[in-house]
Design an enzyme around this catalytic site. Structure first.
Site, short mmCIF file in Angstrom:
data_model
loop_
_atom_site.label_atom_id
_atom_site.label_comp_id
_atom_site.label_asym_id
_atom_site.label_seq_id
_atom_site.Cartn_x
_atom_site.Cartn_y
_atom_site.Cartn_z
N LYS A 220 0.81 -1.22 0.00
CA LYS A 220 0.00 0.00 0.00
C LYS A 220 0.84 1.27 0.00
O LYS A 220 2.03 1.25 0.33
CB LYS A 220 -0.97 -0.04 1.19
CG LYS A 220 -2.13 -0.99 0.88
CD LYS A 220 -3.31 -0.82 1.78
CE LYS A 220 -4.44 -1.72 1.24
NZ LYS A 220 -5.53 -1.85 2.17
N ARG A 254 -3.95 -9.95 4.72
CA ARG A 254 -4.31 -10.01 3.29
C ARG A 254 -3.10 -9.52 2.51
O ARG A 254 -2.72 -8.35 2.63
CB ARG A 254 -5.53 -9.13 3.05
CG ARG A 254 -6.03 -9.09 1.62
CD ARG A 254 -7.22 -8.12 1.51
NE ARG A 254 -7.73 -8.03 0.17
CZ ARG A 254 -7.21 -7.25 -0.78
NH1 ARG A 254 -6.16 -6.50 -0.52
NH2 ARG A 254 -7.75 -7.23 -1.98
#
Ligand code: 7PJ
Length: 275
Positions: A220, A254
């Site tokens: 991210k 995840r």
């Protein structure tokens, strides 16, 4: 503690790895639907080999600034991949906000519904309530198109916790047992780097009784901000973030890089077992 995930009953005594499978058109080929499906299925099988505990299949990008995808297009992307993978040895999750796709995915064998809007859409709770699937309820401030423009909180940890607590109550009221529920603070979904770091360091406060905690930090933007690296070069940063999350109480991570994460967690677990 366990997570009931369709016919699968997953122990949460050790951290679980959810592998991300994106089914979006391959911009480098024009092989069409068949090629995109085959590529996603092959990738998913690779992640299973690498030790994924759950697969998460998504056909709509929710990255900041991403354009919405129609139901027709999303089902065209996701359902063939799901049909190829359901019936395998690990549960398959579908990452969608659309109740219509939730229903079809469950009929096609999905064992979990991962919704970045926490089943807040019209008909979403009803689409999953009377089924055996697990649900992931994620926090987001705003909408994917604009959420990173001006994230604003007085107390981010408390506000995210209160939101997730409210969505768990709504899910339970709709008939979803706590052992089917996962919550997720939604890293990067309407959050600055400072908000994300506050949440990661206080993750334990987001553990709600009887409910699993999932985090998605893999590749991210916050890791790009910290390291100065592009998404494909954020593997090491992602593994460090996953370890920090598990250390702070996450049950499920995840991730895109399953093999690397699995190795790190194996070492972490061996050290933990000494105590
Ligand atoms: C997340 C997600 C996340 C859950 C995406 C990306 C953006 N679902 N879907 N949690 N992120 N539950 O993978 O970078 O953090 S899409």
């Amino acid at each position: 503690m366990f997570l009931q995930c369709g016919k699968f009953r997953l122990s949460l005594e050790r951290p679980l790895v959810m592998g991300v499978v994106n089914v979006t058109p391959d911009s480098f080929s024009d092989g069409g639907l068949f090629a995109d499906t085959a590529r996603a299925v092959a990738h998913a099988r690779q992640l299973v080999e690498e030790g994924a505990d759950i697969l998460d299949i998504g056909g709509e990008s929710t990255r900041p600034g991403a354009a919405p995808v129609s139901l027709e297009e999303e089902r065209r992307r996701v359902l063939p991949v799901l049909e190829a993978l359901a019936g395998g040895k690990i549960p398959v999750s579908v990452d969608t906000r659309k109740p219509g796709l939730m229903r079809e995915a469950i009929a096609a064998g999905a064992a979990m519904v991962n919704d970045v809007t926490a089943l807040s859409g019209a008909g979403a709770l009803e689409a999953v309530a009377k089924t055996p699937v697990a649900v992931c309820l994620m926090h987001m401030q705003g909408e994917p198109g604009t959420m990173q423009s001006n994230p604003d909180y007085r107390d981010v940890v408390r506000e995210v916790r209160d939101y997730l607590d409210g969505r768990v109550s709504a899910a339970v009221a709709a008939g979803i047992a706590r052992e089917r529920i996962v919550v997720d603070p939604g890293f990067g979904f309407g959050k600055t780097l400072e908000h994300n770091l506050a949440l990661l360091s206080s993750l334990r406060e987001l553990r709600l009784p009887g409910v699993a905690l999932l985090v998605g930090l893999s590749r991210k933007a916050m890791l790009g901000k910290l390291t100065g690296r592009e998404p494909k070069d954020r593997v090491h940063a992602s593994v460090a973030a996953a370890l920090a999350a598990v250390q702070n109480g996450a049950h499920i991570v995840r991730v895109h890089d399953v093999a690397a994460t699995r190795d790190a967690l194996t070492v972490w677990q061996a050290v933990k077992n000494q105590n």
